[in-house]
Motif scaffolding. Sequence first.
Motif, PDB file in Angstrom:
ATOM      1  N   CYS A  89       1.351  18.601   9.763  1.00 23.95           N
ATOM      2  CA  CYS A  89       2.755  18.730   9.371  1.00 23.95           C
ATOM      3  C   CYS A  89       3.254  17.442   8.722  1.00 23.95           C
ATOM      4  N   ARG A  90       2.886  16.328   9.286  1.00 30.30           N
ATOM      5  CA  ARG A  90       3.282  15.036   8.702  1.00 30.30           C
ATOM      6  C   ARG A  90       2.723  14.896   7.288  1.00 30.30           C
ATOM      7  N   ASP A  91       1.467  15.237   7.103  1.00 26.45           N
ATOM      8  CA  ASP A  91       0.828  15.081   5.802  1.00 26.45           C
ATOM      9  C   ASP A  91       1.483  15.938   4.728  1.00 26.45           C
ATOM     10  N   GLU A  92       2.093  17.052   5.122  1.00 26.85           N
ATOM     11  CA  GLU A  92       2.719  17.948   4.153  1.00 26.85           C
ATOM     12  C   GLU A  92       4.227  17.749   4.064  1.00 26.85           C
ATOM     13  N   GLY A  93       4.739  16.675   4.654  1.00 29.25           N
ATOM     14  CA  GLY A  93       6.145  16.349   4.490  1.00 29.25           C
ATOM     15  C   GLY A  93       7.106  17.224   5.265  1.00 29.25           C
ATOM     16  N   VAL A  94       6.657  17.769   6.391  1.00 24.56           N
ATOM     17  CA  VAL A  94       7.520  18.613   7.220  1.00 24.56           C
ATOM     18  C   VAL A  94       8.600  17.755   7.867  1.00 24.56           C
ATOM     19  N   ALA A  95       9.818  18.263   7.835  1.00 26.27           N
ATOM     20  CA  ALA A  95      10.949  17.523   8.418  1.00 26.27           C
ATOM     21  C   ALA A  95      11.072  17.757   9.914  1.00 26.27           C
ATOM     22  N   LEU A  96      10.962  19.021  10.335  1.00 31.32           N
ATOM     23  CA  LEU A  96      11.174  19.390  11.726  1.00 31.32           C
ATOM     24  C   LEU A  96      10.047  20.296  12.202  1.00 31.32           C
ATOM     25  N   VAL A  97       9.611  20.091  13.435  1.00 30.76           N
ATOM     26  CA  VAL A  97       8.679  20.989  14.104  1.00 30.76           C
ATOM     27  C   VAL A  97       9.372  21.559  15.329  1.00 30.76           C
ATOM     28  N   PHE A  98       9.378  22.883  15.418  1.00 30.07           N
ATOM     29  CA  PHE A  98       9.922  23.568  16.588  1.00 30.07           C
ATOM     30  C   PHE A  98       8.764  23.929  17.491  1.00 30.07           C
TER      31      PHE A  98
ATOM     32  N   GLY B  25       0.839  -1.191   0.000  1.00 29.65           N
ATOM     33  CA  GLY B  25       0.000   0.000   0.000  1.00 29.65           C
ATOM     34  C   GLY B  25       0.868   1.232   0.000  1.00 29.65           C
ATOM     35  N   ALA B  26       0.222   2.377   0.033  1.00 30.12           N
ATOM     36  CA  ALA B  26       0.969   3.627   0.066  1.00 30.12           C
ATOM     37  C   ALA B  26       1.753   3.725   1.366  1.00 30.12           C
ATOM     38  N   GLN B  27       2.996   4.147   1.246  1.00 34.51           N
ATOM     39  CA  GLN B  27       3.841   4.267   2.423  1.00 34.51           C
ATOM     40  C   GLN B  27       3.421   5.483   3.237  1.00 34.51           C
ATOM     41  N   ALA B  28       3.274   5.283   4.545  1.00 30.71           N
ATOM     42  CA  ALA B  28       2.879   6.397   5.411  1.00 30.71           C
ATOM     43  C   ALA B  28       3.984   7.443   5.445  1.00 30.71           C
ATOM     44  N   ALA B  29       3.572   8.709   5.466  1.00 31.33           N
ATOM     45  CA  ALA B  29       4.551   9.789   5.556  1.00 31.33           C
ATOM     46  C   ALA B  29       5.253   9.720   6.905  1.00 31.33           C
ATOM     47  N   PRO B  30       6.557   9.974   6.950  1.00 26.22           N
ATOM     48  CA  PRO B  30       7.275   9.930   8.229  1.00 26.22           C
ATOM     49  C   PRO B  30       6.812  11.043   9.155  1.00 26.22           C
ATOM     50  N   GLU B  31       6.844  10.755  10.435  1.00 27.71           N
ATOM     51  CA  GLU B  31       6.499  11.778  11.424  1.00 27.71           C
ATOM     52  C   GLU B  31       7.593  12.844  11.458  1.00 27.71           C
ATOM     53  N   PRO B  32       7.212  14.099  11.542  1.00 29.97           N
ATOM     54  CA  PRO B  32       8.244  15.135  11.701  1.00 29.97           C
ATOM     55  C   PRO B  32       8.925  14.992  13.056  1.00 29.97           C
ATOM     56  N   ARG B  33      10.192  15.346  13.097  1.00 30.11           N
ATOM     57  CA  ARG B  33      10.917  15.330  14.364  1.00 30.11           C
ATOM     58  C   ARG B  33      10.600  16.620  15.129  1.00 30.11           C
TER      59      ARG B  33
END
Length: 298
Positions: free
Chosen positions: A93-102, A3-11
């Motif tokens: 943020c995860r859905d939009e491919g965000v790498a980092l959340v501050f 199936g579609a790979q889940a987007a990675p969680e932002p750090r």
Amino acid sequence: MTGAQAAPEPRVHRTPAEIGDAVRALRADGRRIAFVPTMGALHAGHSELMRQARSAGDDVAIVVSIFVNPLQFGPNEDLARYPRPLEADLAACRDEGVALVFLPGVADMYPEGADTTVGPGALGGQLEGAVRPGHFAGVLTVVAKLFHIVAPDVAYFGEKDYQQLVLITRMVRDLNFPLRVVPVPTVREADGLALSSRNVYLSPDDRARAATLHRALRAGADAAAGGPAAVLAAAGRVLAEQDALEMDYLELRDAELGTDPEPGPARLLVAARLGATHLIDNIGLDLAPTGNDRATIG
């Protein structure tokens, strides 16, 4: 079965030191940094900022900050009740491919004894600055701090907060921040209401009334061929039809928010209250040549 790979969680990082280390690691890996500062309660407008950041290139890493900045709230404003749906925000943020959340706390951004602020200049006391004294000093101070902490190559801001966008762009220029500010057009509901985290405060009836702001702006823009007086009169007539609106201002300015706009690009800006909720909106237009009309109502 695949199936579609889940987007990675932002750090998620909570201190300036942590996010600084994470950004430097991304840079060492050849990534450019695209930054979207927010106060959370993310909606489709924020998602569009992230999508614009992602479209800047495959080498871009998106960093989003989520911080409800107390410095930009007045004493009678909605700091305590401002929405903070953190789990939903992180999912967006995860859905939009965000790498980092501050995700700093107040003490991380304003350590004990901190009292230096950024002055917004004369424009900071006009329009929203007149309605909300001190607001833009709070905005520019937190944005300057975030720029120093995250050190982005490019930062994205929505045109819905147009005066904020102009002031931040000026700050970047005047204080020689080594980054580029990218404006993103306002995202709207089907009836034209500008998306805002504060829209959740509106009752169903007030939600329908709030769309009057955009209708007024559209009427003003449609009258641009008649000059400033025609723009303001057309917008004012629409606003007058909705007596639940408590007007703060309706003003026509040039694109840099100077007074007495000349023919060419201009901005029509409006702010009003529905109950305890303060709403703002604006629209760009091309102003036709005319005489010395005063470009303000209210």
